[in-house]
Design an enzyme around this catalytic site. Structure first.
Site, short mmCIF file in Angstrom:
data_model
loop_
_atom_site.label_atom_id
_atom_site.label_comp_id
_atom_site.label_asym_id
_atom_site.label_seq_id
_atom_site.Cartn_x
_atom_site.Cartn_y
_atom_site.Cartn_z
N LYS A 172 0.86 -1.18 0.00
CA LYS A 172 0.00 0.00 0.00
C LYS A 172 0.90 1.23 0.00
O LYS A 172 1.96 1.23 0.65
CB LYS A 172 -0.86 -0.05 1.27
CG LYS A 172 -1.92 1.03 1.39
CD LYS A 172 -2.73 0.81 2.68
CE LYS A 172 -3.86 1.82 2.84
NZ LYS A 172 -4.68 1.54 4.04
N SER A 199 -9.59 1.48 3.21
CA SER A 199 -8.77 2.33 2.37
C SER A 199 -7.74 1.56 1.54
O SER A 199 -7.19 2.10 0.59
CB SER A 199 -8.03 3.35 3.23
OG SER A 199 -7.14 2.69 4.12
N SER A 247 -9.66 -1.05 7.30
CA SER A 247 -9.10 -0.79 5.97
C SER A 247 -8.39 -1.98 5.32
O SER A 247 -8.04 -1.90 4.14
CB SER A 247 -8.15 0.40 6.02
OG SER A 247 -8.88 1.60 6.06
#
Lengths: 473, 477
Positions: A64, A139, A163
């Site tokens: 990420k 997210s 997330s």
């Protein structure tokens, strides 16, 4: 496969780089560094040949874009950091490198990890490989979409209020949020320091255990990381579900839950029973307070954590400004998107003189009560099963204009973060629209082994984790 | 109307650790800008603070030395505000639960001892520096100082005059240097003082509105700044005005205080516990260990000096205000064969005068206590005269150290031998017939002139007492 030399790291890396390239419309990646990846893959093949390889040698991975990676863009999905190349590696980056993995690139995400749909990214929304009209969740949306479309075998995301688990659920994957403190936060751009935790998004519980093993452990650079011995997660996977008590809270399975999701969870629970587990009723009476509590604490911390993005030392600085104050205001007005601004404002408000006691202090009290609820529940069961999300993946832009509806998507995930517990979301079926349903297994503090073993047992007898969205098979 | 001033001080004591409070960067003063600022200090995305435990132990030492409560559990909090030299946009400090609370310091108020209460002492990190003069039209930022450990010592408003304030400040300065937790260098900003000042009619029990004087960087300016501020407030109120609560700066050139502009608008710092740092825990065993390392403190040492060395309280006070001077004294007295009063006189007199003249700390002077002790011994055993001793002292100041060597090499040995002296005296009396007569006629004062002539003839080496005695004998009727 790598260790038995059925395939080389270069072949595998090339394969995934090609798939990433062919599927750009998913917008799963912000940065891809093919050249470095291939160079590292060649190194990995040498190690594999002379058997000096490590746990992950030659395995392509993506991170990420919240983890600092030396020499590579670390944007955190924001215009604010769209020009930021980190001079140092996060501990997660460092450990995955040390274990021999090959970094393909950095995945898209909600700006500063603030969102549940990956629509707040400065680099645009990510599409759900199961249905490109739907969000992949957030997210860590880019990470989940990338694994789901098999653009890479596994990724590492972060989970502040769901997330990792929510996008894993939306994309039919296994997503593990470890106990708070299990993995170092050093080099992970902070959203809410007391809640943030890194974890893997993978195709199976076994893969999750493997990545957890590589990342877990004390880091002297993070005072909140735990200075305790890391268990062997892989052998622990073989622990059977026989005699394991699984707590189920009726309040989590009420009529507000999407009927398809409810059916999927109930079916999964029957499978658990068939595997020898015993279901027990538990109560988590205060978890409905989780969302407001979470949004006060997380945003209070975020409002302070994001103060460093001021355009003074790095990151976006406005071209034109009148004076110092104007430079701050213009740079931050331009550098942050709407959702981030909204959250900074709420967090600032919650900490303001005169409101602090009513919001922040009260939220801390509720946080302790929620943690106590879990502690009490674990007196009666070994682990807790719950839906990961109230619905399956929703449509793009469906909730963009309704932040509260968006926040409520995290209703089942945030209490786990507030209590600092480990939880893994696993795919347990598809709804009528053929979208994946996720169920989370929540464990007592530091009991990642227990929930991973339960997930693994389930995955030995069910096909859901092996399902790939049709367009990407 | 008679006014009473009420003063409280907030002193920032820079703790002398080698590395910063939350990072491993060095704290040394004077390095090239931004060469001592690591990823943590410049607040890159993702970095985290890690507590330097040495810092905590220094605060514990201070707490024990002031009879305060050392809190075994204290909390770091974030103080949020934007400023370019504050890289994180917040300062890590302690707010609700400081490491030290409720100590005290006794000062000499001029009419007896007075106890000044210390409200609290908390740990925090320093900010960087904004440089406004180096670049035309631009400001520079130097983050070398960012993250330097500070102990902020907050007193109760127990001080009643500028003199008391500066006495307290000196006492505190002396203490932190005794404890070896701060180098005390005010020019480099290692010891900085803010003063809260208000006035009220004598006898009133409520406090007046206070102003805060920021960053006053010398003892003299502290006294003058507070004096000026009190005067300003008195004139303001007597003219029918009201004191506004604000932050003011002292301008030493104009000798006045002025409101500080710009930076300090009514701030809401939004303090909250720093989630990156667990509570700071001080174990009991650790505390006891620190207690064992506590040196003899200035007050106790002063008392001991008065009794053990038979010094006047004033001499003892001067000698113990600085730990190094006190150490220097004790070694000197020992080397002087126990002649502690001479040791005190030489140090408080000649040595201090020269140190003050050259603005040098005692650690940078070349006279060793051993040499000074030897010098005193040579005076006492009458090898040299007091006058010659001053010349030798000068030689020592310039870097020589062998007292006996100097005496022998330069032939400075005092002439006490009466045969040798009588010869010189005869010669002098032969030249000074008139003065001899005057003395015989009862003009006692003339004897000094004659002694002087003898001293001159022996280049100062004659033993004055012996000369005196022989002269008197020779001139007696």
């Amino acid at each position: 496969m790598l260790q038995t030399k059925k395939i080389s790291s270069v072949e595998l890396t090339s394969h995934f780089l090609q798939r990433i390239d062919q599927n750009r419309e998913l917008n799963a990646f912000i940065t891809v560094d093919a050249e470095t990846a291939l160079a590292n893959a060649r190194q990995a093949d040498i190690s594999l040949n002379d058997k000096s390889g490590d746990l992950l040698t030659g395995l392509p991975l993506a991170l990420k874009d919240i983890f600092c990676t030396r020499g590579m863009l670390t944007s955190c999905g924001s215009r604010m950091l769209a020009n930021f190349t980190s001079p140092y590696d996060a501990t997660v980056t460092e450990r995955l490198n040390a274990a021999g993995s090959v970094l393909l690139g950095k995945t898209n995400m909600d700006e500063f990890a603030m969102g549940s749909s990956n629509e707040s990214s400065y680099f645009g929304p990510v599409l759900n490989p199961w249905n490109v009209d739907c969000v992949p969740g957030g997210s860590s949306g880019g990470s989940a979409a990338a694994v789901s479309a098999r653009l890479c075998p596994a990724t590492v995301g972060t989970d502040t209020g769901g997330s990792i688990r929510q996008p894993a659920a939306f994309c039919g994957l296994t997503g593990l949020k470890p106990s708070y403190g299990r993995i170092s936060r050093y080099g992970m751009v902070a959203f809410a320091s007391s809640l943030d935790q890194a974890g893997p998004i993978t195709q199976s519980a076994e893969d999750a255990a493997l990545l957890l093993q590589a990342m877990a452990g004390f880091d002297p650079r993070d005072s909140t990381s735990l200075d305790i011995e890391v268990p062997d997660f892989l052998p622990a996977l073989k622990t059977s579900l026989d005699g394991v008590t699984v707590g189920v809270a009726a309040s989590f399975l009420d009529s507000t839950l999407d009927p398809d999701v409810l059916a999927g969870i109930e079916e999964a629970l029957r499978t658990f029973e068939n595997l020898g587990a015993r279901l027990v009723d538990i109560e988590l009476p205060n978890s409905s307070a989780g969302i407001p509590c979470y949004y006060v604490i997380a945003l209070a911390e975020a409002s302070s954590n994001l103060s460093r993005f001021d355009g003074v030392r790095y990151g976006h600085r406005a071209e034109q400004y009148d004076d110092l104050m104007d430079m701050y205001e213009q740079s931050r007005a331009e550098g942050f998107g709407d959702e981030v601004k909204r959250r900074i404002l709420i967090g600032t408000y919650a900490l303001s003189a005169g409101y602090y006691d009513a919001y922040y202090l009260k939220a801390q009290k509720i946080r302790r009560i929620i943690a106590d609820d879990f502690r009490n529940a674990f007196q009666r069961c070994d682990l807790i099963a719950a839906p990961t999300t109230p619905t399956t993946a929703f449509r793009l832009s469906e909730k963009v204009d309704d932040p509260v509806a968006m926040y409520l998507n995290d209703i089942f995930t945030v209490p786990v973060n507030l209590a600092g517990l480990p939880a893994v979301s696993i795919p347990v079926g598809l709804d009528q629209a053929a979208m994946p349903i996720g169920m989370q297994l929540i464990g007592p503090y530091l009991e990642e082994s227990r929930i991973l073993a339960a997930a693994h047992s389930y995955q030995q007898v069910t096909p859901w984790h092996q399902r790939i969205p049709e367009a990407f098979t | 109307m008679a006014w009473e001033s009420v003063i409280g001080l907030e002193v920032h004591v820079q703790l002398q650790t080698r590395s910063k409070i939350f990072s491993s960067a060095a704290t040394a003063y004077g390095a090239q800008p931004n060469t001592q600022a690591c990823a943590v200090d410049i607040a890159l995305p993702g970095v985290l603070p890690v507590m330097n435990h040495q810092v905590a132990l220094m605060a514990v030492k201070f707490g024990l030395a002031t009879g305060a409560t050392v809190n075994c559990r204290s909390i770091f909090a974030r103080k949020n505000y934007f400023y370019p030299d504050l890289p994180k946009g917040y300062q890590i400090s302690q707010y609700e639960l400081p490491i030290v609370s409720g100590g005290q310091l006794a000062i000499d108020s001029g009419n007896g001892e007075k106890i000044i209460r210390i409200t609290r002492a908390h740990l925090e990190e320093d900010a960087g520096k904004s440089l406004h003069d180096e670049f035309d039209g631009l400001s520079g930022i130097d983050l070398n100082r960012a993250g330097t450990p500070l102990l902020e010592v907050v007193s109760e408003p127990d001080l009643r005059s500028p003199l008391e304030a500066v006495t307290y400040l000196r006492k505190l300065h002396s203490l932190v240097r005794y404890l070896e937790i701060c180098d005390g260098n005010m020019q480099e900003g290692s010891f900085r003082c803010d003063a809260n000042v208000s006035i009220r009619p004598y006898g009133a029990d409520t406090l007046g509105t206070r102003t805060e004087l920021k960053n006053i960087n010398s003892f003299r300016f502290v006294e003058k700044a507070i004096q000026q501020e009190i005067q300003r407030q008195i004139e303001l109120i007597e003219d029918g005005g009201q004191v506004v609560q604000e932050t003011r700066l002292y301008d030493p050139l104009a000798d006045e205080t002025r409101p500080m502009r710009g930076k300090e608008e009514a701030h809401d710092y939004r303090y909250f516990p720093d989630p990156d740092l667990p509570p700071l825990i001080i174990e009991q065993a650790e505390l006891e260990k620190v207690r064992d390392t506590l040196p003899e403190l200035p007050d106790a040492r002063r008392e001991r000096f008065v009794h053990q060395y038979q010094l006047t309280p004033a001499d003892a006070d001067q000698l113990t205000s600085d730990r190094e001077i006190a150490d220097f004294f004790e070694t000197t007295a020992d080397a002087a064969g126990g002649d502690s009063r001479s040791a005190a006189n030489w140090i408080n007199g000649e040595l201090m005068a020269r140190l003050n003249r050259d603005n040098r700390p005692i650690g940078e002077n070349r006279i060793t206590p051993k040499a000074l002790g030897a010098l005193i011994c040579r005076i006492n055993d009458q090898t040299i005269s007091g006058k010659i001793a001053k010349d030798i002292f000068s030689a020592l100041w310039e870097g020589e150290h062998d007292v006996d060597g100097i005496i022998d090499a330069r032939g400075l040995r005092q002439i006490s031998d009466s045969d040798a002296l009588e010869q010189v005296i005869e010669e002098v009396l032969g030249r000074c017939v008139e003065q001899a007569t005057q003395f015989r006629d009862g003009q006692e004062k003339v004897l000094g002139y004659l002694v002087g002539q003898v001293m001159k003839a022996t280049k100062g080496k004659a033993n004055p007492q012996a000369v005196n005695a022989i002269l008197r004998q020779k001139l007696s009727p």
